[in-house]
Design an enzyme around this catalytic site. Structure first.
Site, PDB file in Angstrom:
ATOM      1  CE  LYS A  34     110.779-104.197  53.307  1.00 23.48           C
ATOM      2  NZ  LYS A  34     110.489-103.016  52.491  1.00 23.48           N
ATOM      3  CB  THR A  35     112.774-109.429  52.108  1.00 23.52           C
ATOM      4  OG1 THR A  35     113.032-108.092  51.682  1.00 23.52           O
ATOM      5  CG2 THR A  35     112.072-110.167  51.015  1.00 23.52           C
ATOM      6  CG  ASP A 217     107.422-105.444  51.254  1.00 24.28           C
ATOM      7  OD1 ASP A 217     107.660-104.703  52.230  1.00 24.28           O
ATOM      8  OD2 ASP A 217     108.310-105.954  50.553  1.00 24.28           O
ATOM      9  CD  GLU A 218     109.150-101.697  49.312  1.00 25.37           C
ATOM     10  OE1 GLU A 218     109.220-100.671  50.021  1.00 25.37           O
ATOM     11  OE2 GLU A 218     110.158-102.322  48.907  1.00 25.37           O
ATOM     12  CD  GLN A 248     113.940 -97.889  52.189  1.00 18.52           C
ATOM     13  OE1 GLN A 248     114.164 -98.480  51.151  1.00 18.52           O
ATOM     14  NE2 GLN A 248     114.061 -98.468  53.374  1.00 18.52           N
ATOM     15  NE  ARG A 597     118.278 -99.436  48.523  1.00  9.23           N
ATOM     16  CZ  ARG A 597     117.477-100.029  49.386  1.00  9.23           C
ATOM     17  NH1 ARG A 597     117.064-101.239  49.166  1.00  9.23           N
ATOM     18  NH2 ARG A 597     117.092 -99.425  50.495  1.00  9.23           N
TER      19      ARG A 597
END
Length: 721
Positions: A34-35, A217-218, A248, A597
């Site tokens: 995504k980043t 983002d997020e 998330q 993670r």
DNA sequence: TATTGAGGAATTTTT
DNA sequence: TTCCTCAATA
């Protein structure tokens, strides 16, 4: 845009990167790149002729912003794009449009300690009893209202029941206090900007034509204020790109509203939706476990986790005797990995609550394993740091009474409570701020001669410090530390004083780093920046140390080897967060974030006994362990004494306190609602509520004095009548 | 005015 | 256990 780079992307990723105008929603699972998509997208926009100046990317932490800036810069000329958090963006906007927002640009940002002081004051000013209206609860309620963009006036109109009316009084007074002190709390930053954008078309017009492309983002962790703010900014052009993963979302308790991302397509009907379901990060075993876990959540959109990696990896579960044994085992395993030449930076340990880092640290020190505890804000909560910062705050914003009260007698200079009270009274009666009153201290008749001399001396000190406060911060901080007498007060006070001096040295180093990096360093800007620091910002991506952090801080990071400790019922899920189903689902998402993670190996562990708040408690394995679909962990196993029996409970009972000396405690006395009881100080009362939590049982008693109190049973010393 | 001690209450996650 | 507040005393 580099063709070779574009070729490396999957078709969905490319679709998201190359989308140009109009709303875009990227639903991205963990490890889906995504980043990378966002940074490539910034580069692609610039490539297609958009000026970086017109791009605004919003990340969740300052750390993430910094990283994104670097990555975007590596892809091409993106300098000038605004990349920051919601809060930092709001600070910038509020400073620029202070007048339109009805504030002064040199505002202080009040953190939770400052807020709590103000709310206590507000409760007192409203003539309320602090015990019946705990400041913390009031603050919580106010924060929730602000996150929903309900200001004090609006709430006053709708407050109907007793509690709401009281809250409304406190809220109103609290806002007055903040305004008098030229202070804004975290929620104000968002609320003020949201209102500014919605109500001032000039400002909104200017900003939305400056930020022609908005990337957030997020998005799953935005609250209502952030949602409205973003909507107002993007409404004129519709160029909004939101990325996130509903699975998330872990900040509901802070007002995050998962509906924001779930309803994005309703808000922006013409939105293009791209799903990134492939996972490039984790090995198959980890993804199977994560998938099996998150599938238990009912309130979610079905989304696949498709493994791209073909190697298997490993997920293991370990039971230990107590937290020391658990910590020791983790340290040993980390040590073994280091011996295999795994870089320490590829290893991380996650836990639910900060207090759990203690045992780990001890074990890591014992095994000589290099580590870093990712806990940035703690540093800024140290007394000596807060003291020095309070001086700086007063210099930047003389109206900041919280800071002024902190330093008026620090180091002690003979200005006691009585004197301070008198000056405050003087200030109120003459319509002055405290610092204004202080400036004319020699006219305060109510204060005795000796005390007045000291006040005047302090006032002169402030004037002296204020003389040269422009430019770089580090030399200024150093000067203030010296001339305020703080430095002197720490010298010769033994080890504690030494530590304090070292910490202040750290602060000055950090300030120097800020001076280097900032285009135009200023005290005000520096103070406003560090107020928005988060734990994650302290994470140093170094290869030399393993990282220890909370599950919340782990968001957005990834490691080859991940340990998650404390998989016990009541801890993970946390008992405070497993009240209703929604809360339990959030705890599950938090665990999901932790699990995903890991790139290669994941090791989960629990302790059979854990010392909680000084008490040695028997624990029960986390129900989440059974939801991972691991072969070795099945709820059907017969429980056996003496070994890893915890998987035995299909319906795990609550943790029960067991004292080592006397394991068989007699049955608890009954404190059912209605029971008459006597308390040593409060006298007779009647039980209203009884929450049975073993040693931590809470009894709520309404006393004859009219007070209602919630007491911890084990300390309350209640007798039945 | 500063310091000490006793007693009471509270324990999550953080921009 | 540990933090905080309040009151008594130096």
């Amino acid at each position: 845009m580099d063709e070779a780079l574009l070729a490396q992307l999957t078709s969905s990723q490319r679709k998201a990167v190359l989308h140009r105008d109009g709303p875009l929603l990227v639903l991205a699972g963990p490890g889906s790149g995504k980043t990378r998509v966002i940074t490539c997208r910034i580069a692609a926009l610039v490539d297609s002729g958009i000026r970086p100046y017109n791009i605004c990317a919003i990340t969740f932490t300052n750390k993430a912003a910094e990283e994104m800036r670097q990555r975007a810069a590596a892809l091409g000329p993106s300098g000038g794009a605004h990349i920051s958090t919601f809060h930092s963006l709001c600070v910038r906007i509020l400073r620029r449009y202070a007048e339109a927002a009805g504030i002064r640009p040199n505002f202080s940002i009040y953190d939770s300690a400052d807020q709590s002081k103000c709310v206590k004051q507000a409760v007192k000013d409203c003539g309320l009893d602090g015990t019946n209206f705990p400041p913390a609860r009031m603050l919580d309620a106010i924060s929730t209202l602000k996150n929903k963009l309900v200001d004090a006036e609006a709430f006053q109109e709708r407050a109907e029941d007793f509690f709401s009316r009281t809250l409304s009084q406190v809220y109103t007074r609290y806002q007055q206090i903040l305004a008098e002190r030229n202070g804004l709390d975290f929620d104000d930053l968002l609320m003020k900007v949201a209102f500014l954008l919605e109500n001032d078309s000039t400002v909104c017009g200017e900003l939305s034509s400056r930020f022609k492309f908005l990337l957030i983002d997020e998005y799953q962790d935005t609250n209502h204020a952030q949602y409205r703010l973003a909507k107002a900014l993007a409404l004129p052009h519709g160029n909004i790109c939101a990325t996130g993963d509903p699975d998330q979302s872990i900040y509901r308790w802070r007002g995050a509203d998962i509906r924001n991302i779930l309803a994005f397509e309703k808000d922006w009907p013409e939105a293009m939706v791209v799903k990134l379901e492939e996972n490039f990060r984790s090995t198959a075993a980890i993804l199977r476990a994560a998938d099996s876990l998150i599938a238990r959540n009912t309130n979610r959109k079905q989304k696949a986790l498709v493994a791209v990696r073909t190697d298997e990896g490993r997920v293991c579960v370990e039971g230990h005797e107590d937290e020391a044994a658990e910590a020791d085992a983790v340290a040993r395993q980390v040590d073994a990995l280091l011996a295999q030449k795994v870089p320490a930076g590829q290893i991380a340990v996650f836990y639910r609550v900060n207090a759990m880092s203690r045992a780990l640290e001890e074990a890591f020190v014992r095994h000589r394993v290099p580590y870093q505890v990712v806990r940035g804000v703690e540093f800024y909560n140290r007394k000596e740091i807060r003291d020095l910062l309070a001086y700086l705050k007063v210099l930047a914003n003389p109206a900041d009474e919280v800071a002024l009260l902190r330093i008026i007698n620090t180091p002690t200079r003979g200005i006691g409570k009585v004197t301070v009270d008198r000056v405050q009274a003087f200030a109120v009666s003459h319509g002055l701020t405290l610092s204004q009153a202080l400036a004319q201290a020699d006219h305060v008749a109510e204060v005795s001669g000796a005390a007045r001399t000291k006040l005047v001396a302090f006032s002169c000190l402030l004037d002296k410090l204020r003389r040269d406060i422009v430019g770089p911060v580090a030399p200024l901080a150093e000067r203030v530390f010296r001339e305020s007498g703080l430095e002197q007060s720490f010298k010769g006070t033994g080890q504690d004083g030494q530590d304090a001096l070292e910490n202040v040295g750290e602060l000055i180093n950090a300030a120097a780093a800020y001076d280097q990096q900032a285009a135009e360093p200023s005290l005000l800007d520096y103070l406003q920046q560090i107020a928005l620091f988060s734990d994650t910002d302290a994470y140093e991506a170094t290869s030399e140390r393993a990282a220890l952090m909370t599950l919340h801080a782990a968001k957005g990071l990834e490691f080859d080897h991940v340990f998650i400790i404390g998989l016990e019922d009541g801890l993970l899920p946390h008992e405070r967060g497993s009240g209703d189903g929604d809360e339990l689902e959030e705890e599950r998402r938090l665990f999901f974030v932790g699990v995903t993670r890991a790139r290669i190996n994941l090791c989960l562990s629990y302790a059979r006994y854990r010392t909680v708040r000084g008490q040695f408690l028997r624990t029960v394995a986390s129900p989440f362990l059974f939801e991972l679909g691991l072969d070795s962990v099945t709820p059907d196993d017969e429980p056996e004494e003496d070994q890893d029996v915890f998987f035995g409970y299909s319906r795990p009972p609550r943790s029960v306190a067991v004292s080592r000396a006397a394991p068989a405690r007699p049955a608890e006395p009954e404190f059912a609602p209605g029971q008459l009881v006597r308390h040593k100080t409060f006298g007779l009362g009647r039980v209203r509520k009884y929450a049975d939590m073993g040693a931590n049982s809470v009894v709520t008693v309404q006393f004859n004095t009219g007070q209602t109190k919630s007491l911890l049973l084990q300390y309350a010393n209640l007798t039945r009548v």
